[in-house]
Design an enzyme around this catalytic site. Structure first.
Site, mmCIF file in Angstrom:
data_model
loop_
_atom_site.group_PDB
_atom_site.id
_atom_site.type_symbol
_atom_site.label_atom_id
_atom_site.label_comp_id
_atom_site.label_asym_id
_atom_site.label_seq_id
_atom_site.Cartn_x
_atom_site.Cartn_y
_atom_site.Cartn_z
ATOM 1 N N GLY A 24 59.013 28.962 31.283
ATOM 2 C CA GLY A 24 58.240 30.216 31.277
ATOM 3 C C GLY A 24 58.001 30.765 29.888
ATOM 4 O O GLY A 24 57.899 31.981 29.700
ATOM 5 N N SER A 26 55.762 30.333 25.949
ATOM 6 C CA SER A 26 54.354 30.447 25.545
ATOM 7 C C SER A 26 53.501 29.319 26.106
ATOM 8 O O SER A 26 52.418 29.553 26.632
ATOM 9 C CB SER A 26 54.212 30.398 24.023
ATOM 10 O OG SER A 26 55.321 30.889 23.393
ATOM 11 N N PHE A 27 53.997 28.080 25.988
ATOM 12 C CA PHE A 27 53.132 26.974 26.384
ATOM 13 C C PHE A 27 53.102 26.805 27.905
ATOM 14 O O PHE A 27 52.052 26.486 28.460
ATOM 15 C CB PHE A 27 53.541 25.667 25.691
ATOM 16 C CG PHE A 27 52.392 24.704 25.621
ATOM 17 C CD1 PHE A 27 51.184 25.094 25.071
ATOM 18 C CD2 PHE A 27 52.495 23.425 26.121
ATOM 19 C CE1 PHE A 27 50.094 24.219 25.021
ATOM 20 C CE2 PHE A 27 51.416 22.534 26.066
ATOM 21 C CZ PHE A 27 50.210 22.949 25.516
ATOM 22 N N LYS A 204 54.850 16.276 13.434
ATOM 23 C CA LYS A 204 53.977 17.201 12.684
ATOM 24 C C LYS A 204 54.629 18.567 12.467
ATOM 25 O O LYS A 204 54.273 19.285 11.525
ATOM 26 C CB LYS A 204 52.603 17.326 13.340
ATOM 27 C CG LYS A 204 52.580 17.851 14.776
ATOM 28 C CD LYS A 204 52.609 19.359 14.906
ATOM 29 C CE LYS A 204 52.862 19.767 16.336
ATOM 30 N NZ LYS A 204 53.085 21.198 16.509
ATOM 31 N N ASP A 257 46.569 17.454 15.450
ATOM 32 C CA ASP A 257 47.670 18.407 15.593
ATOM 33 C C ASP A 257 48.282 18.751 14.236
ATOM 34 O O ASP A 257 48.723 19.885 13.997
ATOM 35 C CB ASP A 257 48.725 17.810 16.537
ATOM 36 C CG ASP A 257 49.581 18.890 17.180
ATOM 37 O OD1 ASP A 257 49.324 20.084 16.946
ATOM 38 O OD2 ASP A 257 50.510 18.535 17.934
ATOM 39 N N SER A 267 51.106 29.003 14.105
ATOM 40 C CA SER A 267 52.148 28.009 14.373
ATOM 41 C C SER A 267 53.508 28.593 14.017
ATOM 42 O O SER A 267 53.714 29.118 12.912
ATOM 43 C CB SER A 267 51.896 26.750 13.538
ATOM 44 O OG SER A 267 53.122 26.075 13.304
ATOM 45 N N GLU A 294 60.501 23.746 17.013
ATOM 46 C CA GLU A 294 61.191 22.463 17.195
ATOM 47 C C GLU A 294 61.432 21.746 15.865
ATOM 48 O O GLU A 294 62.368 20.961 15.734
ATOM 49 C CB GLU A 294 60.356 21.549 18.115
ATOM 50 C CG GLU A 294 60.210 22.026 19.552
ATOM 51 C CD GLU A 294 61.308 21.494 20.477
ATOM 52 O OE1 GLU A 294 62.313 20.980 19.972
ATOM 53 O OE2 GLU A 294 61.138 21.629 21.699
#
Ligand SMILES: NC(=O)c1ccc[n+]([C@@H]2O[C@H](COP(=O)([O-])OP(=O)(O)OC[C@H]3O[C@@H](n4cnc5c(N)ncnc54)[C@H](O)[C@@H]3O)[C@@H](O)[C@H]2O)c1
Ligand SMILES: O=P(O)(O)OC[C@H](O)CO
Length: 355
Positions: A24, A26-27, A204, A257, A267, A294
C-alpha cells in the site's frame, strides 16, 4: 463499480478482471489506480487497517499519495490470503527487504499457473537474489513476470504519459499485463530478458543517488551527462557479467529508467543523494524521506558482489566510500577523474586492463 471504463489502446474494452496489488505504498497505489481506471476489480492489500479504511472510505492513501483519488472498483484489504485467492493476476509492490517474507508466509494461497508480477526494484541481501528469483523459489508453480521502467509513481497518478516494460518468458503473461495496464497514458512494452530488466531497475537507483549528489554540488550539465553515461556503462558491465542481455540496457528499463531517476527530484533515491550532497547525514536523510529508497541497500550488495566477481565499478565504490566510509566527496571525485582513461563503449573496444 467505476463510473466509466476507458477503452484500451487497441480500442476494445477488456473484460473486467480480478487483480491483486500487494503493498500500500506509492507504487502500489499508482498501479491500483491504473488498474481501477481500466475497469478492473482491484484487491488492494496493505498491512495497516487504518490506511485500508481510509482508502475504502475516501479513495485516498494520504500517507503515500496525498490528494490523489484512487478511482474505480478498489477493494482495500488487510487480508492477504483473501486478496490472492480472489485474484487472477497478482502485482507485488513490497520493498525488497520484506518481499520474501510476505510471499513465503502466503505461498500456499497462490494457485497453479496464477500470474505474479514483481514491481519491486531491489535485491535481497542473502544470496543476491532478485525478486523474480524469490518468486520462482517460493511459488514455482506460478507464472512470473517483472514490470520495470521509467515509472515515477507521482507522475503516473497524474496520468502523465508513461511507458514501462513487462519482462516474462511466457508470451501470455506479457500480453495479459499489456492488456490489463495499457491505456491512453500508460504503455507497456515487452521483453524476455527478465534478469536484465529487473537488474537494471535495481541498479539505476545507485546512480540516481550519485546524480543527486552531483546536483547538490552543482557540477554542471557535462558532468551530469558523464555520470549518467558512465553509470550506464558500469551497470551494463555488471549485469552482463551476471547473464543479462546488453541490449536490454538500450531500452526503457535500462537507459530510460536511468534517465528519469538521475534527472528528477521526484526520485527518492535522487533526493537521498541530494540531501547528502548538501551535508545531511545519510540516516537523517532516510528518516526525513519516510519512504523506501532501495538504492542505499542495493549499493552495499552490489559493491560486495562486484568485488567478489571482479567487476570494475568505480562509481559504486566511490559512492560507497562516501555513504558508508569516511571519504570526502571531493577526494572521491578527484580519484575518479584521475583514474585510467579508458574505452567509451567496451562492447566495441575492450577496456584496457590497468586501472
Ligand atoms: N514509487 C515509485 O515511483 C516506484 C516506481 C517503480 C517501482 N517502485 C518500487 O516499488 C517498491 C515499493 O516502493 P514504493 O514506492 O511503493 O515504497 P513506499 O515507501 O512508498 O511504500 C512502501 C510500502 O511497503 C509497505 N511495507 C513495508 N514493509 C512491509 C512489510 N514488511 N510487509 C508489508 N508491507 C510492507 C509499507 O507499509 C508501504 O505501504 C520498491 O521496490 C520501489 O523501488 C517504486
Ligand atoms: O523514487 P525512486 O528513486 O524509488 O524511483 C522510482 C522509480 O523507480 C522510477 O522509475
Amino acid at each position: 463499480m467505476p463510473e466509466k471504463i476507458e477503452p484500451l489502446a487497441n480500442g476494445a474494452k477488456e473484460p473486467v478482471h480480478d487483480v491483486a496489488v500487494l503493498g500500500g505504498g506509492s507504487f502500489g497505489s499508482a498501479m491500483a489506480k491504473v488498474l481501477g481506471e481500466n475497469g478492473h476489480r482491484v484487491h488492494f492489500w496493505m498491512r495497516d487497517e487504518a490506511q485500508a479504511e481510509e482508502v475504502r472510505t475516501t479513495g485516498i492513501n494520504s500517507r503515500y499519495m496525498p490528494g490523489v483519488e484512487i478511482k474505480g472498483d478498489i477493494r482495500p484489504t488487510t487480508d492477504l490470503a483473501d486478496a490472492i485467492g480472489k485474484a487472477e493476476i497478482v502485482f507485488v509492490a513490497i520493498p525488497s527487504k520484506a518481499f520474501r517474507t510476505v510471499i513465503r508466509e502466503n505461498s500456499s494461497k497462490f494457485r497453479d499457473g496464477q500470474i505474479v508480477v514483481s514491481l519491486t526494484k531491489g535485491i535481497e541481501a542473502h544470496g543476491f537474489k532478485l525478486m523474480s528469483e524469490i518468486l520462482l523459489e517460493e511459488i514455482p508453480r506460478c507464472r512470473i513476470g517483472v514490470l520495470s521502467g521509467p515509472n515515477l509513481a507521482s507522475e503516473i497518478v497524474n496520468r502523465d504519459l508513461t511507458a514501462t516494460v513487462i519482462a516474462a518468458k511466457d508470451p501470455d503473461v506479457r500480453r495479459t499485463v499489456q492488456d490489463l495496464l495499457g491505456c491512453e497514458y500508460f504503455r507497456v512494452y515487452a521483453n524476455v530478458d527478465i534478469y536484465g530488466v529487473e537488474l537494471a531497475g535495481a541498479l539505476k537507483n545507485i546512480y540516481a543517488i550519485v546524480a543527486g549528489l552531483a546536483s547538490a554540488l552543482d557540477m554542471g550539465e557535462n558532468a551530469n551527462a558523464m555520470l549518467i553515461t558512465r553509470g550506464l556503462a558500469e551497470m551494463s558491465r555488471f549485469a552482463v557479467s551476471l547473464g543479462a542481455n546488453p541490449m536490454t540496457f538500450m531500452g526503457l528499463a535500462g537507459v530510460g529508467d536511468l534517465i528519469v531517476t538521475c534527472t528528477s527530484s521526484k526520485s527518492r533515491n535522487f533526493r537521498i543523494g541530494y540531501a547528502v550532497g548538501k551535508g545531511q547525514k545519510l540516516d537523517d536523510a532516510v528518516a526525513e524521506l519516510g519512504q523506501v529508497a532501495e538504492g542505499i541497500y542495493t549499493l552495499e550488495l552490489v559493491k560486495e558482489k562486484a568485488e567478489a566477481i571482479g567487476i570494475y565499478m568505480p562509481l559504486v565504490r566511490g559512492l560507497y566510500e562516501i555513504l558508508y566510509g569516511d571519504a570526502s566527496i571531493s577526494a572521491v571525485i578527484n580519484s575518479l577523474m584521475m583514474s585510467v582513461q579508458n574505452s567509451d563503449v567496451e562492447f566495441i573496444l575492450p577496456r584496457t586492463i590497468a586501472e
